[in-house]
Design a protein around this motif. Sequence first.
Motif, short mmCIF file in Angstrom:
data_model
loop_
_atom_site.label_atom_id
_atom_site.label_comp_id
_atom_site.label_asym_id
_atom_site.label_seq_id
_atom_site.Cartn_x
_atom_site.Cartn_y
_atom_site.Cartn_z
N UNK A 100 -20.65 4.96 0.99
CA UNK A 100 -20.02 4.89 2.31
C UNK A 100 -20.97 4.22 3.30
N UNK A 102 -25.40 2.13 4.51
CA UNK A 102 -25.29 3.13 3.51
C UNK A 102 -25.86 4.43 4.04
N UNK A 103 -25.32 5.46 3.51
CA UNK A 103 -25.74 6.80 3.91
C UNK A 103 -26.95 7.24 3.07
N UNK A 104 -28.01 6.46 3.17
CA UNK A 104 -29.19 6.66 2.34
C UNK A 104 -29.85 8.02 2.50
N UNK A 105 -29.88 8.52 3.74
CA UNK A 105 -30.53 9.81 3.98
C UNK A 105 -29.68 10.95 3.43
N UNK A 106 -28.36 10.88 3.65
CA UNK A 106 -27.47 11.93 3.12
C UNK A 106 -27.54 11.96 1.60
N UNK A 150 -23.69 11.03 10.91
CA UNK A 150 -24.30 12.18 10.22
C UNK A 150 -25.55 11.74 9.46
N UNK A 151 -25.48 10.55 8.89
CA UNK A 151 -26.61 10.04 8.11
C UNK A 151 -27.85 9.84 8.98
N UNK A 168 -21.33 11.28 0.45
CA UNK A 168 -19.97 11.01 -0.01
C UNK A 168 -19.81 9.64 -0.68
N UNK A 205 -37.22 9.14 -1.03
CA UNK A 205 -36.78 9.35 0.34
C UNK A 205 -35.28 9.16 0.48
N UNK A 206 -34.86 7.91 0.40
CA UNK A 206 -33.45 7.59 0.57
C UNK A 206 -32.96 6.83 -0.66
N UNK A 228 -36.67 10.97 6.63
CA UNK A 228 -36.56 10.07 5.49
C UNK A 228 -35.82 8.81 5.95
N UNK A 229 -36.02 7.66 5.27
CA UNK A 229 -35.35 6.44 5.71
C UNK A 229 -33.84 6.62 5.77
N UNK A 230 -33.20 5.97 6.77
CA UNK A 230 -31.76 6.11 6.91
C UNK A 230 -31.02 5.37 5.80
N UNK A 289 -19.63 9.22 9.09
CA UNK A 289 -20.63 9.48 8.05
C UNK A 289 -21.97 8.84 8.42
N UNK A 290 -21.91 7.66 9.03
CA UNK A 290 -23.16 7.01 9.43
C UNK A 290 -23.86 7.82 10.53
N UNK A 331 -33.77 14.46 10.87
CA UNK A 331 -34.11 15.86 10.54
C UNK A 331 -35.09 15.91 9.36
N UNK A 332 -34.80 15.10 8.33
CA UNK A 332 -35.62 15.15 7.11
C UNK A 332 -36.80 14.20 7.17
N UNK A 377 -30.73 13.51 0.33
CA UNK A 377 -30.68 14.98 0.39
C UNK A 377 -30.07 15.59 -0.87
N UNK A 394 -28.55 11.43 11.68
CA UNK A 394 -29.07 12.77 12.01
C UNK A 394 -29.89 13.32 10.84
N UNK A 395 -29.36 13.16 9.61
CA UNK A 395 -30.07 13.63 8.42
C UNK A 395 -31.41 12.93 8.29
N UNK A 396 -31.43 11.62 8.58
CA UNK A 396 -32.67 10.85 8.46
C UNK A 396 -33.73 11.39 9.41
#
Lengths: 312, 222
Positions: free
Chosen positions: B132, B135-139, A54-55, B172, B80-81, A64-66, A51-52, A61-62, B142, A57-59
């Motif tokens: 999770x 932290x999965x701040x960016x996910x 993926x996170x 998640x 943002x996150x 935005x802060x991770x 998950x981290x 792509x977007x 979104x 990657x999302x940061x």
Amino acid sequence: MSDIIAIDRVEGAAAEIMRRASIQIPRDYKDGIKVMVEEETSELGRFVLQSMLENWEAAEDDQRPMCADTGLPRYYVKAGNEARVEGGFVALEAALRRATAETTQSIPLRPNRVHPLSRVDHNNNVGIHAPEIQYAFEPDGDWLDITTVHKGGLFGTDYRMLFPGDGIDGIKRFFLDVMLQHGRRGLACQPAIVGIGLGGGKDTCMRLGKEAACLRIVGEPNPDPEIAALEAELTVLGNEIGLGPMGYAGRSMVIDCHIEVGFTHTGAMPMSVHSFCLSSRRATARLFPSGEVEYRTDPQWFTPFYRREGVQ
Amino acid sequence: MSGLREVRLTTPITDEDVAGLRQGDIVFLDGAVYTAREGAYKRVVENGIALPVDIAAHSNVNFHCSPAASVGADGSYSVGAVTATASFRFAKWIEGWFEASSAKMIIGKGGMSEEIYRDIFVPRGAVYLTTVGYGTGALLGRGIREVVDAVWLDDLGIAQAIWIFKIEKFGPFIVDSDGEGTSLFAKSNREIESRLDGLYDGLKPAILSRYGETTARDDEVI
């Protein structure tokens, strides 16, 4: 050609490293986590690390802060001995404070900095002694390195006055104590780069440990073989505790251990431990008088000169 | 992730939703959540100041979070996150908050004690989910579709205000508490305890002890 580093360049580069640090996970840390995913035995632990990945990657792509807890932004400035900054160091500090306030709004970062008693928040991460700016120097060179680190501040750090009689066993024991007290429930946001300061006065001990965690990269041992061996031993020990990501049973606790030493009181062996989290935010810019700026994720803070032992 | 079950729920969370969750489930949410932590808790629970909005009408999911957000000159919000903050620090207010908010689900970092789950969560049919990572701040960022409101923004600041978010596939999260009041975190602690004596074997206590120090291996700092 100018022999002075322009102040607007300083502010621009500071804003850029603030952005990079908060959004882009450094390559060395990400590569280390990819190895740990493979080696993690627990299913939940693997899910967390995946998950981290993926996170991050999302940061990117977007943009935005991770992580939303964007830590306490601070700066480490290293100047070549010939470096000159337009307006001098007062102007430099003002530029770093402006860059902090501006990027807190524009990225946005969480305005974490508050007065400790009144809890007043200026919503810009600027205040009394905030952001911290620390200096070091290097012979030769007309460049200026500015590194920003956004380290979380609540858990994963401790200090203890040990004595020569405590020896290596005492170091191991205190290391285990800190890993356990902040590793349970994943308060330290492990797996972390664990930085250890040994020696110095109390403030130097804390500073060295924090710099070891935040300003050295995964996979880079201390050049002193004896210290490097202890780093390797503590990394293995940390991963044998049985604590994984978020404190679930597992084995991914320490991605790397970095130790830095400073000469200390003859009767003492003070030790500090610092965990740099799953969002190990650091970024560096090197500014030249020509106006050129180079960006990197390795601060290169610890140099032979910085660790010098002799009189000169 | 074959062995892990993924569950998607829509707010408001019902008793059936909570009953259907198992410890270790991976959860995603749709609907709405709000943030509330020590700033809001202190005002409502300790100082008895009434919430200016009907929070239960928006959501019954309380996220222990401060967003990385800013407010534009025109009053618009930029988020943002978002990441959770450690929940154990809010233990003294949580019961009062349940009373004031009718929350059914708390999302945070690190869980709360099994005593709190047993005595406060279980009787109210409430459940604790952990973020999770952390932290999965960016996910999670979104998953935020819209900022509905930022309550007490001027009084409490960006970090402590009550942010109400519309969300879609927000997650998640991992289910920590169960109907008996046990915690997956606490279970993990018990699982590793058997190894600890071996790890410390031969390492003498520090020469200078610390006032009030314990060497009990099952102690937690929360």
